[in-house]
Scaffold this motif. Sequence first.
Motif, PDB file in Angstrom:
ATOM      1  N   SER A 137      30.400  38.684  48.984  1.00  0.00           N
ATOM      2  CA  SER A 137      29.474  39.314  48.037  1.00  0.00           C
ATOM      3  C   SER A 137      29.630  38.648  46.672  1.00  0.00           C
ATOM      4  O   SER A 137      30.594  37.904  46.433  1.00  0.00           O
ATOM      5  CB  SER A 137      29.782  40.804  47.924  1.00  0.00           C
ATOM      6  N   GLN A 140      32.937  39.658  45.100  1.00  0.00           N
ATOM      7  CA  GLN A 140      34.081  39.000  45.742  1.00  0.00           C
ATOM      8  C   GLN A 140      34.183  37.541  45.315  1.00  0.00           C
ATOM      9  O   GLN A 140      35.271  37.034  45.040  1.00  0.00           O
ATOM     10  CB  GLN A 140      33.951  39.100  47.260  1.00  0.00           C
ATOM     11  N   THR A 170      29.101  46.402  40.059  1.00  0.00           N
ATOM     12  CA  THR A 170      30.082  45.346  40.305  1.00  0.00           C
ATOM     13  C   THR A 170      30.639  44.823  38.998  1.00  0.00           C
ATOM     14  O   THR A 170      31.844  44.555  38.875  1.00  0.00           O
ATOM     15  CB  THR A 170      29.434  44.194  41.097  1.00  0.00           C
TER      16      THR A 170
END
Length: 315
Positions: A137, A140, A170
């Motif tokens: 992602s 990540q 995020t």
Amino acid sequence: MIELKNVSRHFGNTIAVDGVNLTIETGEVCVLVGSSGCGKSTTLRMINRLLPYSAGEILVDGEDITTMNPEQLRLNMGYVIQGTGLFPHWTVARNIAMVPTLLNWPRERINARVDELMTLLDLDPSAHANKYPQQLSGGQAQRVGVARALAADPNILLMDEPFGALDAITRENLQLEMLRIQKQVRKTTVFVTHDIDEALKLATRIAVMDQGRIIQHDTPENILRHPASDFVENLIGKQDRGLKLMSLRPVRDLMANHTEPRQSEPGEHVLREEDSVRLALSVMLWQDLRQVAVFNAQEQETGVITRERIIQEGV
């Protein structure tokens, strides 16, 4: 650790950076903030000599960077950019190991460092080490970019809009990760962003830039309380400065202490000592509460914070 003395950068007839003077102390997180085109990314890239400067002097640990080997200089500085810059045909582990490999570290030491950093950045080595960047992602992949920058344990970390392309959730999670990691590793960090809220959250000191110049260099609190110009005041927001100040103050500052710790009850609304006063007020208003229990890292209640105390002393 880092000193810029009357540094300028010209692109033809355009002045991108204009006589910048800036000192960044060891272990400090200096955030360069300003509107697009103000010169903040150019300033960052001159520190590791990705861009040459037209005039002035840049010192690292008292040494002029133009006297240093540029490759060696960059190997001693972690560098994180928006979009990560990971090699797509390399695994996560190999991407993180890039600089230690260039420095000829023993393989055992490299493997141990990769595992250590992946764990630090909440990436399970057994699950992610052999993946490729396109299998991650966005969050990540950005964590891997940070791990790669930290791999050789550099003294300096340069971060150029590292979270700018990520979604809000995020981005906030990675900001919290950065705060946690900084407490552990204490790197001298130069961080570029156009987001004043991100700057206020992460910075030890903020350098506000406009048209290639530093307009104000100060702590987040002093910039909120005493903006140096109309430009700075507009950047930080005139109407919600009180709430922004609340976001800088931890709950522990205003809570009433308890002498008898207890564990939280299921479903109970609780706060952590390190949570902001702004968050505490938001929870109380949303849940229509007059007070909320405060817990420490060991999940023990250490106090209570009240709406009345926040209104009286929140900023």
